[in-house]
Design an enzyme around this catalytic site. Structure first.
Site, mmCIF file in Angstrom:
data_model
loop_
_atom_site.group_PDB
_atom_site.id
_atom_site.type_symbol
_atom_site.label_atom_id
_atom_site.label_comp_id
_atom_site.label_asym_id
_atom_site.label_seq_id
_atom_site.Cartn_x
_atom_site.Cartn_y
_atom_site.Cartn_z
ATOM 1 C CD GLU A 137 -2.114 1.202 2.655
ATOM 2 O OE1 GLU A 137 -2.522 0.793 3.517
ATOM 3 O OE2 GLU A 137 -3.310 2.052 2.728
ATOM 4 C CD GLU A 234 -6.138 2.514 7.285
ATOM 5 O OE1 GLU A 234 -5.999 2.813 6.397
ATOM 6 O OE2 GLU A 234 -5.218 1.208 8.020
HETATM 7 O O1 LIG Z 1 -1.644 3.462 7.207
HETATM 8 C C1 LIG Z 1 -3.165 2.853 6.523
HETATM 9 O O2 LIG Z 1 -3.132 3.856 5.574
HETATM 10 C C2 LIG Z 1 -2.264 1.561 6.291
HETATM 11 O O3 LIG Z 1 -3.371 0.900 5.601
HETATM 12 C C3 LIG Z 1 -1.207 1.017 7.574
HETATM 13 O O4 LIG Z 1 -1.355 -0.724 6.773
HETATM 14 C C4 LIG Z 1 -0.795 1.494 7.988
HETATM 15 O O5 LIG Z 1 -0.712 1.050 9.251
HETATM 16 MG MG MG Z 2 -4.333 2.226 4.432
#
Ligand SMILES: O=C(O)C(=O)[C@H](O)CO
Ligand code: MG
Length: 251
Positions: A137, A234
């Site tokens: 990512e 998230e």
């Molecule tokens: O920070 C982010 O967007 C994530 O998805 C990572 O997993 C950071 O831990």
């Molecule tokens: Mg992330």
């Protein structure tokens, strides 16, 4: 409409860890992701998942947690043995937790040696655990200065060189906007490589609806692309109670 998961490292963080599972289920999520589940024995997390009928979408490989330390070793030249022991550790957790994906973090590095090292380590992990899907990512340099994987073009180059069916792209609307200025455009361009998606509103990494990204449009684009994976929330809730920030799910 995509199917939504909750990242319970950021969402429901007002509750103790083991209480977040029920809170996520009560809020209507059928799956969760956990960035770093290593503070507790895996079987305790597994129990909480089962008790609440939740699927586990993703965990991060160690290290670290958010209390400091290097965010991974995968692109650090000379760090292969550390990297391999971290992968063995996450796979021990994965045997119990059965996450759909394991996110491998590159760490702080730069240059061609780091790129070669990242590719080789990812190939090693992919071949060591062919039954497991791994993700990478891009993280934006404002949030993670010095992090090696800081661009979607670079991620595409890495994936092309790794060339393994069990390593794919993790899209995150927050980082995508911060890096390239338009989360939707990043989705449109890179979605063929995406195996897992996360959402958060730039620039504050708050809940969808608070920044420039049009999430209704983004979700429609995901549907149009035939994306059938999880879309994991998230973000850092803008109020003390996560359930007061979930209107975007119902819209
Ligand atoms: O920070 C982010 O967007 C994530 O998805 C990572 O997993 C950071 O831990
Ligand atoms: Mg992330």
């Amino acid at each position: 409409m995509p199917k939504f998961a909750a990242n319970i490292s950021l969402l429901f963080a007002e509750l103790p860890y083991l209480d977040r599972f029920q809170a996520a289920a009560d809020a209507g999520f059928q799956a969760v992701e956990i960035l770093f589940p290593y503070e507790l024995a895996a079987k305790e997390t597994r129990r909480a998942l089962l008790a609440n009928g939740l699927e586990l979408v993703l965990i991060n490989a160690p290290p670290p947690n958010y209390t400091g330390g290097a965010p991974g070793y995968a692109a650090i030249p000379g760090g292969a043995s550390r990297f391999q022991s971290d992968i063995r550790r996450v796979l021990r957790y994965a045997q119990v937790l059965r996450p759909g994906f394991i996110h491998i973090m590159s760490g702080y590095a730069a240059g061609t040696d780091a790129l070669d090292c990242f590719v080789q380590n990812l190939q090693w992990a992919a071949d060591f655990a062919p039954q497991q899907t791994f993700t990478i990512e891009p993280l934006n340099p404002m949030s993670q200065p010095g992090y090696f994987l800081n661009d979607y073009n670079l991620a595409t180059e890495v994936l092309g060189r790794v060339d393994r069916p069990n390593v794919g792209l993790q899209y995150d609307s927050f980082h995508a906007h911060m890096i390239h200025g338009d989360a939707l455009a990043v989705w449109e361009r890179f979605h063929p490589s995406v195996v897992h998606a996360q959402i958060g509103a730039a620039p504050e990494r708050s809940e969808p609806g608070r920044g420039p990204t049009d999430f209704a449009q983004l979700f429609a684009a995901m549907d149009d692309a035939g994306y059938s994976g999880w879309v994991s929330a998230e973000y850092a809730p803008s109020t003390a109670r996560t359930d007061a920030t979930l209107a975007w799910m119902r819209r």
